[in-house]
Design a protein around this motif. Structure first.
Motif, PDB file in Angstrom:
ATOM      1  N   UNK A  13       0.734  -1.375  -0.154  1.00 38.07           N
ATOM      2  CA  UNK A  13      -0.146  -0.192  -0.009  1.00 38.07           C
ATOM      3  C   UNK A  13       0.620   1.311  -0.123  1.00 38.07           C
ATOM      4  N   UNK A  14       1.856   1.167   0.797  1.00 39.01           N
ATOM      5  CA  UNK A  14       2.864   2.527   0.685  1.00 39.01           C
ATOM      6  C   UNK A  14       3.531   2.448  -0.640  1.00 39.01           C
ATOM      7  N   UNK A  15       3.979   1.298  -1.300  1.00 39.92           N
ATOM      8  CA  UNK A  15       4.579   1.915  -2.514  1.00 39.92           C
ATOM      9  C   UNK A  15       3.546   2.239  -3.575  1.00 39.92           C
ATOM     10  N   UNK A  16       2.307   1.660  -3.454  1.00 35.88           N
ATOM     11  CA  UNK A  16       1.304   2.192  -4.262  1.00 35.88           C
ATOM     12  C   UNK A  16       1.015   3.677  -4.242  1.00 35.88           C
ATOM     13  N   UNK A  17       1.094   4.047  -3.000  1.00 35.49           N
ATOM     14  CA  UNK A  17       0.922   5.580  -2.785  1.00 35.49           C
ATOM     15  C   UNK A  17       2.231   6.442  -3.054  1.00 35.49           C
ATOM     16  N   UNK A  18       3.235   6.000  -2.821  1.00 41.91           N
ATOM     17  CA  UNK A  18       4.750   6.726  -2.791  1.00 41.91           C
ATOM     18  C   UNK A  18       5.226   6.465  -4.420  1.00 41.91           C
ATOM     19  N   UNK A  19       5.403   5.633  -5.079  1.00 42.54           N
ATOM     20  CA  UNK A  19       6.131   5.317  -6.142  1.00 42.54           C
ATOM     21  C   UNK A  19       5.601   6.179  -7.320  1.00 42.54           C
TER      22      UNK A  19
END
Length: 415
Positions: free
Chosen positions: A42-48
């Motif tokens: 979830x963090x990657x989907x928001x940050x990347x």
């Protein structure tokens, strides 16, 4: 221009089982590890999409998921001892992302480690299938239920018990002897993942490219470990030969095109050549097992320039061998079709009737019996019965393309 969101989703799906495998191998806590991986995704989907994909996305995900997992363990006082054990086992550089382009364990495929862990001998075959489809295949509980043809509640309980059993049995990388014992379950799971990808059991799309490709990728990984194992080579051949037909399976609107109506010029000839070579190699590697026989059948289909050129007598002979080895209803149904192609539709219908009598009638996949019955009744000149069979199959399937195709077949029948 930033990274395309679909590309990021594909990347996350690729790395998710690898990251989970790394955490489970390192810490051993399956449930909290799975939760931590989800948080990292979830963090990657928001940050990347905003910051760009890191040079080493797998290392980034492992680092973030490891932090979430250790935070979770620290917050639980009752697990203090496990935390200390995990900390002692953790390499000093575990919380630092590897340099760009460098894998922390370049010779180790954590997805494969996770695959064999999910096929732990402490689990029943049914539990192995359910856990692997969930953890490695990335299927939801509902999708696993449809793939295994059992109720969703049963699958949820099965996965929960499997996690507890693996936790209680302890985590360790499989020894060579374990790999051999678990191989049958591993291959069955890979084939189920591929089948769910090749023909999705539900939803708007006939084909789930991500699942099919992942199953092939994993099977190639297993073959690198066991290059002389005929079952592995046979399964890879079967997948490659089957996937080669994908470009011709659907029309411009995503509609299903049956095998005998496909434009064979669209088939992937490079893949067919690879699959045929693999099938020949598999047959030379030992006694013909289930996957070798199915690969040989697939090769015969792919080698026919036209549908009418298909060598149905040889296919029927291979199916005769196959059904003597396995109780798989899909193999028996395939044989019924081959019987019809060699001996006529009424002979095939007799085989389908036998299968219907011996089945419980409750399997989620029983609509395929009605679909085949519809085709054979249409060929036999029984339009009313054919139409009824098509509609029964269309009502039972959860796949939208299959339902549209079956209703279309029913509608075009002239009474």
């Amino acid at each position: 221009m930033g990274p395309v969101r679909d590309d990021i989703e594909d990347l996350l799906r690729l790395h998710a089982p690898q990251v989970l495998g790394a955490l489970v191998r390192r810490y051993g806590h399956f449930d909290p590890a799975e939760d931590s991986v989800q948080e990292a995704l979830i963090a990657a989907a928001a940050q990347w999409p905003e910051d760009g994909v890191p040079d080493n996305p797998r290392g980034w995900l492992i680092r973030v998921a490891s932090r979430r997992l250790t935070d979770r363990l620290r917050s639980d006082a009752a697990r203090r001892r496990r935390e200390e054990t995990a900390a002692a086992l953790t390499p000093a550089d575990a919380f630092v992302a590897p340099p760009p382009g460098e894998s922390r364990a370049p010779s180790e495929d954590d997805t494969l480690t996770l695959l064999f862990l999910c096929c732990h001998p402490a689990l029943s075959p049914a539990a192995q299938l359910a856990l692997t489809l969930r953890a490695v295949g990335g299927l939801t509980t509902a999708e696993v239920a449809r793939a295994l043809l059992v109720p969703e509640a049963t699958v949820a309980q099965r996965i929960s018990r499997a996690k507890r059993a693996v936790r209680d049995a302890g985590f360790r990388a499989p020894e060579p002897a374990d790999r051999d014992r678990r191989l049958a379950a591993v291959l069955q799971v890979l084939y189920l993942i591929f089948n769910e990808g090749y023909t999705a059991t539900s939803g708007p799309d006939l084909h789930r490219t991500d699942l099919a490709r992942e199953a092939i990728r994993l099977t190639r990984s297993v073959r690198r470990l066991l290059p002389r194992e005929g079952r592995v080579t046979g399964l890879l051949a079967l997948m490659v030969l089957t996937e080669a037909r994908t470009p011709a399976r659907t029309g411009p609107g995503g509609e299903l095109i049956p095998l005998d109506e496909q434009d064979r010029a669209l088939w992937d000839r490079t893949a067919i050549a690879e699959g045929t070579a693999l099938a020949e190699e598999a047959l030379a590697q030992g006694p013909a097992g289930d996957y070798q026989l199915q690969a040989a059948i697939a090769a015969l289909h792919d080698e026919a320039a036209r549908a009418e050129d298909t060598d149905w007598p040889q296919i029927l002979a291979l199916y005769d061998l196959l059904v003597r080895r396995t109780h798989d209803p899909a193999a028996a149904l395939g044989r019924a079709v081959a019987v019809a192609m060699v001996h006529g539709p009424h002979a095939g219908l007799a085989e389908v009737d036998v299968l219907a009598e011996t089945s419980s009638g409750t399997e989620a996949g029983s609509y395929r019996l009605d679909a085949v019955r519809g085709h054979l009744l249409e060929r036999a000149g029984e339009p009313d019965s054919a139409r009824a069979a098509y509609l029964a199959a269309a009502d039972a399937t959860l796949s939208e393309p299959e339902a549209r195709y079956l209703r279309g077949r029913a509608d075009r029948i002239v009474p």
